[in-house]
Design a protein around this motif. Structure first.
Motif, short mmCIF file in Angstrom:
data_model
loop_
_atom_site.label_atom_id
_atom_site.label_comp_id
_atom_site.label_asym_id
_atom_site.label_seq_id
_atom_site.Cartn_x
_atom_site.Cartn_y
_atom_site.Cartn_z
N ALA A 20 -75.42 -36.06 8.79
CA ALA A 20 -75.34 -36.66 7.96
C ALA A 20 -74.84 -38.30 7.99
N ASP A 23 -79.04 -40.23 7.62
CA ASP A 23 -80.63 -39.80 6.92
C ASP A 23 -79.39 -40.03 5.54
N THR A 26 -78.38 -38.37 3.34
CA THR A 26 -77.71 -37.43 3.26
C THR A 26 -76.43 -39.18 2.87
N PRO A 77 -74.54 -35.95 -1.79
CA PRO A 77 -75.11 -35.86 -0.93
C PRO A 77 -75.01 -36.06 0.56
N GLN A 78 -73.95 -36.36 0.32
CA GLN A 78 -73.58 -35.89 1.95
C GLN A 78 -73.42 -34.22 2.70
N ALA A 80 -75.06 -31.60 2.13
CA ALA A 80 -76.46 -30.98 2.03
C ALA A 80 -76.40 -29.80 3.59
N PRO A 81 -76.13 -30.89 4.42
CA PRO A 81 -76.20 -30.36 6.44
C PRO A 81 -74.65 -29.76 5.98
N GLY A 112 -76.97 -33.72 -3.42
CA GLY A 112 -77.18 -33.09 -2.02
C GLY A 112 -79.56 -32.64 -2.48
N ALA A 115 -82.39 -34.13 -0.47
CA ALA A 115 -82.02 -33.69 0.64
C ALA A 115 -82.68 -32.46 0.83
N TRP A 152 -77.52 -41.95 -7.22
CA TRP A 152 -77.19 -40.70 -5.77
C TRP A 152 -79.24 -40.42 -5.66
#
Length: 289
Positions: A20, A23, A26, A77-78, A80-81, A112, A115, A152
């Motif tokens: 994250a 990217d 993210t 955002p961070q 998503a993975p 998120g 992404a 975001w």
């Protein structure tokens, strides 16, 4: 087997957290409550082919329709993975996610989405007002939380749905339930989850919390439509068939990640009524910042 599965989940989420940071979609948002909201949790079956793949403070749901997967919300955002790692931990391929449903155009639920849409090829689905905010990656000019700031990654591939519209995929039909108030574009989602002959009505509810940035007043002319929106959303929650409630922030639904107590949606509406009444009284008394 559970020990092995938990170990694989921990390895997957650890790798996801590292990815994250590298990217742009993210890149971690420096949000005060991020650590609390993104408390790691393993995926959990809710009922039938409905699951939770989110976190301690932000709900993300997954539905296996038999003809593809549907995700609801995308957290920060961070996140998503880690969401995709949870999907894999359940044995699913994230590339099978066809739709990602959005509850609201705020960074804690929509951050998120860009992404997730990129990595899965899915189409993000939202209300018209919700789609505006998600495209921009920013709060609307009339948002009660606008002064908090924060942007975001914007979403490019969007499908707009209207109140009451039904999204059908495989054996599942998901109904869009407009629930304005927290934002004017907020949308809740309802569907039927089945195990054999037993089916239960599931509601993924958007936030009904009347929280605002300092200085905003619901008792102002600008705030009046939001109060009306909250009241309409509370009535909708009262009326919805609801055997299982998943709320965008789990702690708003009670203890645990979801509630299957009788009357869960009505209790959710009653909680929202109490918060709104307290807020309006505080504004009239001059005790609200």
């Amino acid at each position: 087997m559970k020990t092995i599965a938990l170990a694989l989940w921990m390895i997957g989420t650890a790798g996801a957290s590292q990815a994250a940071t590298d990217d742009p979609l993210t890149k971690p948002m420096a949000v005060e409550r991020a650590k609390e909201w993104l408390k790691p949790l393993p995926p959990e079956k809710v009922f039938g082919t409905s699951y939770l793949v989110g976190f301690g403070g932000l709900s993300v749901a997954l539905i296996d329709t038999g003809a593809g997967l549907v995700l609801i919300d995308g957290a920060l955002p961070q996140a998503a993975p880690a969401i995709l790692a949870n999907v894999r931990a359940l044995g699913f391929d994230p590339k099978d996610i066809k739709y990602i449903l959005s509850t609201e155009p705020h960074y804690d639920h929509g951050g998120g989405l860009a992404a997730l849409a990129r990595d899965t090829g899915a189409t993000v689905v939202a209300s018209a007002r919700g789609a505006e905010g998600l495209r921009a990656g920013a709060m609307a000019a009339d948002d009660p939380q606008l002064a908090y700031g924060g942007t975001w990654p914007g979403v490019e591939r969007l499908r707009v749905v209207t109140d009451g519209e039904v999204l059908k995929l495989g054996r599942i039909a998901i109904t869009a339930q407009a629930t304005p108030g927290h934002t004017m574009g907020s949308m809740s989602w309802s569907w039927s989850a089945c195990e054999g002959a037993i089916c239960k009505a599931v509601v993924f509810a958007s936030s009904l919390n009347p929280v605002t940035a300092d200085g905003y007043r619901y008792t102002s002319a600008a705030g009046a439509p939001f109060v009306a929106g909250f009241e309409a959303s509370q009535r909708r929650m009262d009326a919805l068939p609801c055997d299982i409630l998943i709320s965008a922030h789990p702690d708003n639904a009670g203890e645990g990640r979801y509630s299957d107590k009788p009357g869960a949606c009505r209790a959710y509406a009653d909680r929202a009524r109490g918060l709104l009444a307290k807020r309006l009284a505080g504004e009239k008394a001059g005790t609200v910042k």
